[in-house]
Design a protein around this motif. Structure first.
Motif, PDB file in Angstrom:
ATOM      1  N   ASP A   1       0.813  -1.233   0.000  1.00  0.00           N
ATOM      2  CA  ASP A   1       0.000   0.000   0.000  1.00  0.00           C
ATOM      3  C   ASP A   1       0.836   1.268   0.000  1.00  0.00           C
ATOM      4  N   LEU A   2       1.931   1.246  -0.708  1.00  0.00           N
ATOM      5  CA  LEU A   2       2.744   2.460  -0.831  1.00  0.00           C
ATOM      6  C   LEU A   2       2.126   3.389  -1.866  1.00  0.00           C
ATOM      7  N   PRO A   3       2.262   4.687  -1.709  1.00  0.00           N
ATOM      8  CA  PRO A   3       1.768   5.613  -2.747  1.00  0.00           C
ATOM      9  C   PRO A   3       2.596   5.456  -4.021  1.00  0.00           C
ATOM     10  N   LYS A   4       2.096   6.006  -5.112  1.00  0.00           N
ATOM     11  CA  LYS A   4       2.789   5.921  -6.390  1.00  0.00           C
ATOM     12  C   LYS A   4       3.227   7.305  -6.853  1.00  0.00           C
TER      13      LYS A   4
ATOM     14  N   VAL B   1       9.091   4.393  -5.012  1.00  0.00           N
ATOM     15  CA  VAL B   1       8.603   4.660  -3.657  1.00  0.00           C
ATOM     16  C   VAL B   1       8.841   3.392  -2.843  1.00  0.00           C
ATOM     17  N   SER B   2       9.605   3.490  -1.769  1.00  0.00           N
ATOM     18  CA  SER B   2       9.963   2.302  -0.987  1.00  0.00           C
ATOM     19  C   SER B   2       9.787   2.540   0.497  1.00  0.00           C
TER      20      SER B   2
ATOM     21  N   ILE C   1       8.604   5.994   4.574  1.00  0.00           N
ATOM     22  CA  ILE C   1       8.446   5.977   3.117  1.00  0.00           C
ATOM     23  C   ILE C   1       9.444   6.949   2.499  1.00  0.00           C
ATOM     24  N   LYS C   2      10.251   6.407   1.560  1.00  0.00           N
ATOM     25  CA  LYS C   2      11.263   7.226   0.909  1.00  0.00           C
ATOM     26  C   LYS C   2      11.042   7.240  -0.603  1.00  0.00           C
ATOM     27  N   LEU C   3      11.579   8.246  -1.231  1.00  0.00           N
ATOM     28  CA  LEU C   3      11.397   8.456  -2.669  1.00  0.00           C
ATOM     29  C   LEU C   3      12.757   8.625  -3.323  1.00  0.00           C
TER      30      LEU C   3
ATOM     31  N   GLU D   1      11.848  -2.133   0.835  1.00  0.00           N
ATOM     32  CA  GLU D   1      10.794  -2.908   0.183  1.00  0.00           C
ATOM     33  C   GLU D   1       9.994  -1.963  -0.709  1.00  0.00           C
ATOM     34  N   PHE D   2       9.647  -2.435  -1.923  1.00  0.00           N
ATOM     35  CA  PHE D   2       8.896  -1.596  -2.862  1.00  0.00           C
ATOM     36  C   PHE D   2       8.171  -2.502  -3.852  1.00  0.00           C
TER      37      PHE D   2
END
Length: 408
Positions: free
Chosen positions: A17-20, A26-27, A33-35, A47-48
């Motif tokens: 459920d990570l944003p896009k 996005v991981s 949460i990092k970009l 993890e991504f």
């Protein structure tokens, strides 16, 4: 929103459920949460997601991902039928920026609607697209790249075999042995065999051939080989041509096969990828004199061919230049004719407008046909032609009267 703090990292527990973010990875790394750019090495332990697959980053920045077959189709509100489909008018429609479909503009037949997907069933004959997979999915015809994972539940053809795509994006296909043209007639509809027999495909299953006797070393129903237009046999009112190094036959008015080589009288022709022939433009002299002499020797009552009834030179419907030879017959260049045109039939005209051009020659309308002569020749009474922008008419004495406009 209430409870949120600006500039505070968003926490995460896994890659679910990570944003896009378009063009970015996005991981979930170290609980937040990092970009980062998608082309950068991933962060060790992060993890991504990669499409529908879950990925974990190794210590050296290498990606370890699951290998599920991801659907290439991502329906969105603007493109509800997926990335690409074929409409009722046989147009190719592609989703643009996830918002709208852009389609080709083929004309629709009565009852068809543009941009409405063409419906299909499991056993339908699907259209073909070069380099694309055409398939039936959810009752409509869609397309995708051949190397894309197939859509679960889609049905398509691979040569003569039928394929059904599984839930994992891998297709299961029948295992029939397919011939070159998906039929029992791998050499096309008609060919000539080594013995000079004409062989025709019957019901797309086998060839039926005439029964001329074979000479030593020849094999019946084995196609006659060729390397060009030399020494091709002849068939009355048929086109005999060299294609894929074998001798084939088709009707003269049929669309030629790309790469086919054949003769048009004394000219050599090659067929282009769009089925239009390009030919040399040599002046061919029909052998009418010998034929006529033979008829006379046999005391035939049939008259010899008439002389050059249209004068020394004219232009035919196909744009060929035809010239009288020995006051007996016309020899013409051999440009390819379009549908409805006839070679050696004079091009008609009704005046000086719209006449073709010939360098340093006078092209004129005389007796409603297009003729040609030298520019310094005496014009024919009643002839109409152009002198630059001026219109001219030839008098009974062979003197031309022209308008006197200033030509720019």
């Amino acid at each position: 929103m209430p409870g949120q703090r600006p500039e505070a990292p968003v926490e995460c527990k896994s890659g679910e459920d990570l944003p896009k973010r378009s063009g970015s990875r996005v991981s979930c790394h170290e609980g937040i949460i990092k970009l980062q750019s998608a082309d950068m090495p991933c962060l060790p332990g992060a993890e991504f997601n990669n499409d529908c697959n879950r990925c974990v980053c190794g210590n050296a920045g290498e990606e370890f991902c699951t290998l599920k077959g991801c659907s290439a189709e991502q329906p969105v509100a603007g493109c509800p039928h997926g990335p690409a489909f074929i409409d009722e008018c046989n147009n190719d429609c592609n989703c643009v920026n996830g918002k709208v479909y852009s389609c080709t503009k083929k004309a629709c037949k009565p009852g068809e609607q543009p941009e409405k997907p063409r419906s299909c069933g499991v056993d339908d004959n699907l259209p073909k697209r070069t380099g694309r997979r055409v398939f039936c999915h959810k009752g409509i015809i869609k397309t995708q790249s051949l190397d894309a994972p197939c859509l679960p539940g889609s049905v398509y053809k691979a040569d003569c075999n039928t394929c059904v795509c599984g839930d994992n994006g891998v297709a299961g296909c029948t295992l029939k042995l397919c011939s070159k043209d998906e039929s029992g007639c791998p050499h096309g509809k008609e060919f000539i065999d080594e013995c000079g027999n004409d062989c025709n495909c019957v019901d797309n299953k086998f060839y039926g051939c005439t029964r001329k006797a074979c000479k030593a070393g020849q094999t019946s129903q084995k196609p006659m080989s060729c390397n060009g237009t030399d020494n091709l046999p002849e068939r009355s009112k048929r086109r005999v041509f060299c294609h894929d190094k074998i001798v084939k036959v088709q009707n003269e008015d049929a669309k030629c096969l790309p790469g086919a080589l054949f003769k048009m009288e004394c000219n050599n022709c090659v067929c282009s990828d769009n089925g239009v022939a390009g030919c040399t433009l040599k002046l061919c002299l029909p052998e009418q004199k010998a034929d006529c002499t033979l008829k006379r020797l046999k005391r035939s009552t049939e008259p010899c061919p008439p002389g050059c009834a249209h004068g020394p030179e004219f232009i035919d419907e196909c744009g060929n230049d035809c010239r009288c030879v020995d006051n007996k017959f016309y020899g013409c260049t051999f440009k390819a004719c379009r549908e409805g045109q006839m070679s050696q039939k004079p091009m008609s005209c009704k005046g000086s407008d719209g006449l073709p051009n010939r360098s340093r020659r006078r092209v004129f309308c005389h007796e409603n046909i297009v003729k040609v002569q030298d520019t310094d020749a005496k014009c024919l009474p009643g002839a109409a032609f152009k002198n630059e922008c001026n219109s001219c008419v030839c008098s009974d004495t062979g003197v031309a009267g022209c308008t006197l406009k200033l030509c720019i």
